[in-house]
Design a protein around this motif. Structure first.
Motif, PDB file in Angstrom:
ATOM      1  N   ALA A 141       0.912  -1.152  -0.042  1.00 40.76           N
ATOM      2  CA  ALA A 141      -0.002   0.043   0.064  1.00 40.76           C
ATOM      3  C   ALA A 141       0.902   1.188   0.016  1.00 40.76           C
ATOM      4  O   ALA A 141       0.698   2.071  -0.931  1.00 40.76           O
ATOM      5  N   PHE A 142       1.911   1.331   0.741  1.00 40.58           N
ATOM      6  CA  PHE A 142       2.799   2.380   0.954  1.00 40.58           C
ATOM      7  C   PHE A 142       3.681   2.764  -0.188  1.00 40.58           C
ATOM      8  O   PHE A 142       3.583   3.941  -0.882  1.00 40.58           O
ATOM      9  N   ILE A 143       4.074   1.618  -1.036  1.00 45.41           N
ATOM     10  CA  ILE A 143       4.821   1.751  -2.416  1.00 45.41           C
ATOM     11  C   ILE A 143       3.692   2.122  -3.418  1.00 45.41           C
ATOM     12  O   ILE A 143       4.004   2.913  -4.210  1.00 45.41           O
ATOM     13  N   SER A 144       2.571   1.695  -3.554  1.00 47.62           N
ATOM     14  CA  SER A 144       1.406   2.175  -4.457  1.00 47.62           C
ATOM     15  C   SER A 144       0.971   3.799  -4.194  1.00 47.62           C
ATOM     16  O   SER A 144       0.946   4.366  -5.087  1.00 47.62           O
ATOM     17  N   LEU A 145       1.080   4.109  -3.036  1.00 52.46           N
ATOM     18  CA  LEU A 145       0.896   5.321  -2.665  1.00 52.46           C
ATOM     19  C   LEU A 145       1.973   6.239  -3.221  1.00 52.46           C
ATOM     20  O   LEU A 145       1.567   7.375  -3.792  1.00 52.46           O
ATOM     21  N   CYS A 146       3.269   6.038  -3.003  1.00 56.35           N
ATOM     22  CA  CYS A 146       4.382   6.582  -3.532  1.00 56.35           C
ATOM     23  C   CYS A 146       4.168   6.822  -5.076  1.00 56.35           C
ATOM     24  O   CYS A 146       4.784   7.795  -5.668  1.00 56.35           O
ATOM     25  N   GLY A 147       4.075   5.617  -5.538  1.00 54.90           N
ATOM     26  CA  GLY A 147       4.182   5.653  -7.136  1.00 54.90           C
ATOM     27  C   GLY A 147       3.107   6.541  -7.468  1.00 54.90           C
ATOM     28  O   GLY A 147       3.052   7.017  -8.794  1.00 54.90           O
ATOM     29  N   SER A 148       1.624   6.268  -7.076  1.00 59.41           N
ATOM     30  CA  SER A 148       0.554   7.123  -7.623  1.00 59.41           C
ATOM     31  C   SER A 148       0.882   8.539  -7.420  1.00 59.41           C
ATOM     32  O   SER A 148       0.388   9.367  -8.241  1.00 59.41           O
ATOM     33  N   VAL A 149       1.453   8.913  -6.057  1.00 64.40           N
ATOM     34  CA  VAL A 149       1.576  10.577  -5.909  1.00 64.40           C
ATOM     35  C   VAL A 149       2.362  11.006  -6.922  1.00 64.40           C
ATOM     36  O   VAL A 149       2.346  12.134  -7.498  1.00 64.40           O
ATOM     37  N   ILE A 150       3.781  10.444  -7.225  1.00 64.75           N
ATOM     38  CA  ILE A 150       4.618  10.682  -7.734  1.00 64.75           C
ATOM     39  C   ILE A 150       4.157  10.790  -9.421  1.00 64.75           C
ATOM     40  O   ILE A 150       4.340  11.698 -10.192  1.00 64.75           O
ATOM     41  N   GLY A 151       3.527   9.937  -9.760  1.00 62.34           N
ATOM     42  CA  GLY A 151       2.833   9.712 -11.324  1.00 62.34           C
ATOM     43  C   GLY A 151       1.760  11.069 -11.229  1.00 62.34           C
ATOM     44  O   GLY A 151       1.764  11.510 -12.272  1.00 62.34           O
ATOM     45  N   GLY A 152       1.276  11.041 -10.198  1.00 60.28           N
ATOM     46  CA  GLY A 152       0.219  12.389 -10.288  1.00 60.28           C
ATOM     47  C   GLY A 152       0.873  13.687 -10.530  1.00 60.28           C
ATOM     48  O   GLY A 152       0.724  14.595 -11.184  1.00 60.28           O
ATOM     49  N   ILE A 153       1.951  13.824  -9.632  1.00 58.28           N
ATOM     50  CA  ILE A 153       2.810  15.050 -10.170  1.00 58.28           C
ATOM     51  C   ILE A 153       3.384  15.187 -11.159  1.00 58.28           C
ATOM     52  O   ILE A 153       3.391  16.385 -12.127  1.00 58.28           O
ATOM     53  N   PHE A 154       3.764  14.081 -11.742  1.00 55.34           N
ATOM     54  CA  PHE A 154       4.170  13.879 -13.374  1.00 55.34           C
ATOM     55  C   PHE A 154       3.129  14.602 -14.320  1.00 55.34           C
ATOM     56  O   PHE A 154       3.246  15.301 -15.052  1.00 55.34           O
TER      57      PHE A 154
ATOM     58  N   CYS B 286      -3.840  14.853  -2.841  1.00 59.94           N
ATOM     59  CA  CYS B 286      -3.391  13.178  -3.740  1.00 59.94           C
ATOM     60  C   CYS B 286      -2.921  12.552  -2.471  1.00 59.94           C
ATOM     61  O   CYS B 286      -3.311  11.175  -2.477  1.00 59.94           O
ATOM     62  N   ILE B 287      -2.111  13.019  -1.556  1.00 58.83           N
ATOM     63  CA  ILE B 287      -1.436  11.942  -0.577  1.00 58.83           C
ATOM     64  C   ILE B 287      -2.505  11.455   0.381  1.00 58.83           C
ATOM     65  O   ILE B 287      -2.699  10.318   0.505  1.00 58.83           O
ATOM     66  N   ILE B 288      -3.389  12.470   0.776  1.00 60.15           N
ATOM     67  CA  ILE B 288      -4.675  12.057   1.788  1.00 60.15           C
ATOM     68  C   ILE B 288      -5.427  11.018   1.019  1.00 60.15           C
ATOM     69  O   ILE B 288      -5.814   9.925   1.758  1.00 60.15           O
ATOM     70  N   SER B 289      -6.016  11.604  -0.219  1.00 60.84           N
ATOM     71  CA  SER B 289      -6.820  10.605  -0.836  1.00 60.84           C
ATOM     72  C   SER B 289      -6.315   9.349  -1.083  1.00 60.84           C
ATOM     73  O   SER B 289      -6.868   8.210  -0.972  1.00 60.84           O
ATOM     74  N   ARG B 290      -5.179   9.062  -1.552  1.00 64.19           N
ATOM     75  CA  ARG B 290      -4.565   7.947  -2.204  1.00 64.19           C
ATOM     76  C   ARG B 290      -4.120   6.962  -0.855  1.00 64.19           C
ATOM     77  O   ARG B 290      -4.313   5.834  -0.942  1.00 64.19           O
ATOM     78  N   PHE B 291      -3.788   7.573   0.135  1.00 64.66           N
ATOM     79  CA  PHE B 291      -3.475   6.838   1.236  1.00 64.66           C
ATOM     80  C   PHE B 291      -4.615   6.249   1.858  1.00 64.66           C
ATOM     81  O   PHE B 291      -4.561   4.971   2.206  1.00 64.66           O
ATOM     82  N   ALA B 292      -5.939   7.205   2.064  1.00 70.44           N
ATOM     83  CA  ALA B 292      -6.890   6.308   2.605  1.00 70.44           C
ATOM     84  C   ALA B 292      -7.504   5.200   1.507  1.00 70.44           C
ATOM     85  O   ALA B 292      -7.722   4.182   2.175  1.00 70.44           O
ATOM     86  N   ARG B 293      -7.396   5.642   0.349  1.00 75.13           N
ATOM     87  CA  ARG B 293      -7.769   4.454  -0.709  1.00 75.13           C
ATOM     88  C   ARG B 293      -7.057   3.192  -0.404  1.00 75.13           C
ATOM     89  O   ARG B 293      -7.619   2.174  -0.460  1.00 75.13           O
ATOM     90  N   PHE B 294      -5.799   3.153  -0.741  1.00 79.58           N
ATOM     91  CA  PHE B 294      -4.836   2.008  -0.519  1.00 79.58           C
ATOM     92  C   PHE B 294      -4.812   1.447   0.713  1.00 79.58           C
ATOM     93  O   PHE B 294      -4.660   0.248   0.878  1.00 79.58           O
ATOM     94  N   PHE B 295      -4.684   1.986   1.928  1.00 80.89           N
ATOM     95  CA  PHE B 295      -4.824   1.484   3.249  1.00 80.89           C
ATOM     96  C   PHE B 295      -5.849   1.020   3.730  1.00 80.89           C
ATOM     97  O   PHE B 295      -5.992   0.029   4.436  1.00 80.89           O
ATOM     98  N   ILE B 296      -7.083   1.460   3.106  1.00 83.60           N
ATOM     99  CA  ILE B 296      -8.450   0.858   3.381  1.00 83.60           C
ATOM    100  C   ILE B 296      -8.350  -0.684   2.633  1.00 83.60           C
ATOM    101  O   ILE B 296      -9.103  -1.391   3.329  1.00 83.60           O
ATOM    102  N   ILE B 297      -7.881  -0.392   1.445  1.00 82.21           N
ATOM    103  CA  ILE B 297      -7.981  -1.783   0.792  1.00 82.21           C
ATOM    104  C   ILE B 297      -7.000  -2.543   1.414  1.00 82.21           C
ATOM    105  O   ILE B 297      -7.262  -3.849   1.670  1.00 82.21           O
ATOM    106  N   GLY B 298      -5.909  -2.331   1.937  1.00 84.30           N
ATOM    107  CA  GLY B 298      -4.967  -3.110   2.539  1.00 84.30           C
ATOM    108  C   GLY B 298      -5.615  -3.648   3.782  1.00 84.30           C
ATOM    109  O   GLY B 298      -5.544  -4.936   4.232  1.00 84.30           O
ATOM    110  N   PHE B 299      -6.275  -3.018   4.699  1.00 80.60           N
ATOM    111  CA  PHE B 299      -7.129  -3.231   5.780  1.00 80.60           C
ATOM    112  C   PHE B 299      -8.111  -4.397   5.535  1.00 80.60           C
ATOM    113  O   PHE B 299      -8.206  -5.222   6.303  1.00 80.60           O
TER     114      PHE B 299
END
Length: 163
Positions: free
Chosen positions: A64-77, A149-162
């Motif tokens: 979930a954390f690596i997904s968050l990082c990839g998604s946020v960096i991709g979002g910035i790009f 991006c960080i808050i929404s993707r964190f919530a989404r990916f970590f809820i999926i993980g949970f």
């Protein structure tokens, strides 16, 4: 007979997913998928994340954390792609169709509610690439964009993980 084939194929797929998740390529793969999904990839990253999380429960939150990082960096790009494509192409299209005033009204409205726009797009199944590219295109404040991006993707990916 069909049940046995289905069951065996399910076990085989789980075994392959588990062995891939244990490999050295798993984390770079999920990072890349999440990065590219924020820009252009047509499928949501969950189709890769969920099987990896299910096969290797000890790595759920790392995935979930690596997904968050990839998604946020991709979002910035993607934000910067939207920003720079607007300068070269966006003004021409607005002038061609006489939409400059309409666009200015839309931009001011989104600027007032930019955080919610990005948060909803990052948390819901809405294509994230649409939000990231359009955020740069319409000029949402960059720091608000990153925070949402960080808050929404964190919530989404970590809820999926949970789950």
């Amino acid at each position: 007979m069909l049940n046995q084939i289905y069951y065996k194929s399910k076990i085989y797929l789980l075994f392959k997913t588990k062995s891939f998740t244990k490999s050295k390529y798993a984390f770079p793969f999920i990072f890349f998928i999440c990065f590219i999904e924020a820009i252009i990839f047509p499928f949501p990253q969950e189709i890769f994340m969920i099987p990896m999380m299910a096969s290797e429960k000890a790595k759920i939150f790392r995935i979930a954390f690596i997904s968050l990082c990839g998604s946020v960096i991709g979002g910035i790009f993607a934000y910067f792609i939207g920003m720079f494509m607007f300068e070269s192409l966006g003004n021409y299209i607005l002038d061609l169709y006489n939409l400059k005033n309409t666009f200015d009204k839309f931009t001011s409205e989104i600027s007032n509610h930019g955080f919610i726009y990005v948060f909803i797009g990052g948390f819901t199944p809405m294509p994230f690439k649409v939000i990231t590219l359009s955020s740069g295109f319409i000029g949402i404040n960059f720091f608000i964009f990153i925070l949402a991006c960080i808050i929404s993707r964190f919530a989404r990916f970590f809820i999926i993980g949970f789950i």
